[in-house]
Design a protein around this motif. Structure first.
Motif: not given
Length: 466
Positions: A66-69, A92-95
């Motif tokens: 749920g983190i955008a950046a 790794a999470a694509g953030v």
């Protein structure tokens, strides 16, 4: 404060809660985002909580759901020598990982600018040495000219802590390689590259990575005008990459070592005189020899870069020359802090590497040199050809004895502490001498930073009898 745009209603993580981290959190909140804060230091977390922020452990599994950046402070490694675990987890999470510089450039312009007569502009300065002096000098010249201006970045305020700009304002930003390396948005109106010398090699995995981080300001930033120091091969290369040809005056080449008369626009200093050339002819000249706050060839290069940037903003040569003479200089950078019994005391504590120490040694004569601290890779043997003006050396700090061996047979004394070094130099100095603190080393063996080291030297020198 510059409210961050583009994250309204989103949860944005902030890693590192120093000056820039807390300013980033405030700017995110002002822009309608929900900042999620973390720092490995309990003291930093406590400070953030006292300021009204909640801290969330970003090291735990699933922390980036749920983190955008993730917005990280510049001092935290994201690639070399190894990524910080929190940054690695975000990637790794694509953030997306960004920093406050990237947020600034995506948030700086607003719809309110449509009502301005003159669009605000940004001047960004990067390089190895001289960028702080160049930044402060440009800011000073603009103030002298009556232009609205603010200064931030790696000097003074965090970029997101700036006030929203007024009509025609110019913001001057000093940007380190740590800041340019990661920023996802870089759009300066004028970009300045001072020079390049080895530094931060572990962080950038060598000179190539270090130069690549600096180059991003130009290659990805696409400035309207580029001011580029060409006294090193990297600067020559960068100018060539940015220009469509030798007469392309969107690139202003700058030098303190050679004449540059064959380009569309150039500014150079020789024998203490700054010259501006355009389309093959000289259009202005300034005598820098009487500018007390800018001694030596390295400061003349800074003056050329600042001059070129301000000329790009439309300022007249005479106005810039006036501002040079009223510039007070920056603390800890070739700063004359006392004159006692005909002896000049110069604080260049910022000379933390060989290249910057070399420039200080070239700027003065009859030198009694205080040097040492926590030595860097490569030592100081490269300074041996520059010791002709050094009457005696006073070694301090952890690497003092090693430096003495490298610089032998130079007359020297192992003083270990700043107190003894200043006392011994003052006892032996004669009228016309310069007692120069240019450590060529980091300060961390005896001081928390180079500023404290310089302040100690200044206090000791100013306490000497007149």
């Amino acid at each position: 404060m510059i409210p961050v745009q583009g994250y309204e209603g989103a949860r944005v993580a902030v890693l590192g809660l120093g000056r820039s981290g807390l300013a980033t959190a405030a700017a995110l909140r002002a822009g309608g985002a929900e900042p999620v804060l973390w720092d490995d230091s309990p003291e930093a977390r406590a400070k953030a909580e006292a300021a009204g922020y909640a801290c969330t452990d970003l090291t735990r599994a699933g922390a980036f759901e749920g983190i955008a950046a993730l917005i990280t402070s510049p001092g935290i490694p994201h690639l070399y020598p190894r990524p910080n675990p929190v940054i690695a987890a975000a990637m790794a999470a694509g953030v997306p990982v960004d920093n406050d510089i990237g947020l600034f450039f995506r948030s700086w312009a607003t719809a309110g600018w449509d009502d301005f007569d003159v669009t605000p502009r940004t001047v960004c300065i990067t390089g190895s040495n001289g960028k702080s002096t160049t930044t402060a000098l440009i800011h000073h010249i603009l103030k002298h000219a009556g232009r609205a201006t603010q200064m931030a970045g790696n000097i003074g305020r965090g970029v997101l802590d700036l006030d929203p700009p007024e009509d025609g304002e110019v913001v001057v930003l000093e940007l380190s390689s740590y800041q340019t390396d990661l920023a996802r948005a870089l759009t300066p109106d004028i970009a300045v590259f001072t020079n390049l010398s080895p530094d931060h090699m572990d962080r950038h995995s060598g000179m190539g990575g270090y130069f690549a981080a600096k180059r991003r300001l130009f290659a990805e930033g696409a400035p309207d005008r580029a001011v580029i120091g060409v006294d090193e091969p990297e600067g020559v290369y960068l100018a060539n990459q940015m220009a469509m040809g030798a007469t392309d005056d969107r690139v202003i080449r700058v030098s303190s070592a050679k004449k540059l008369g064959d380009f569309g626009w150039s500014v150079f200093a020789r024998k203490g005189f700054l010259a501006e050339w355009r389309k093959g002819r000289q259009v202005a000249s300034i005598d820098l020899r009487g500018v007390k706050a800018l001694p030596g060839a390295h400061n003349h290069q800074n003056a050329c870069a600042a001059y070129a940037a301000c000329r790009s903003l439309g300022l007249a040569p005479k106005l810039i020359e006036e501002a040079f003479h009223s510039f007070g200089g920056l603390p800890h950078r070739s700063q004359t802090i006392a004159e006692k019994r005909g002896v000049r005391y110069v604080n260049d504590s910022k000379a933390t590497n060989v290249d910057s120490a070399a420039k200080a040694l070239e700027a003065f004569s009859n030198i009694r040199w205080i040097v040492g601290g926590m030595g860097k890779e490569g030592g100081v043997s490269a300074l041996k050809p520059l010791l002709g003006s050094v009457k005696k050396t006073y070694f301090i700090g952890h690497s003092g004895r090693d430096f003495a061996l490298e610089l032998a047979p130079l007359e020297h004394e192992i003083c270990e502490t700043m107190e003894r070094a200043v006392a011994r130099a003052a006892e032996e100095a004669e009228p016309g001498d310069t007692v120069l603190l240019a450590p060529a080393a980091a300060s961390f063996d005896q001081y928390p930073n180079f500023e404290k080291r310089g302040e100690h030297f200044t206090a000791l020198a100013q306490a000497l009898p007149d």
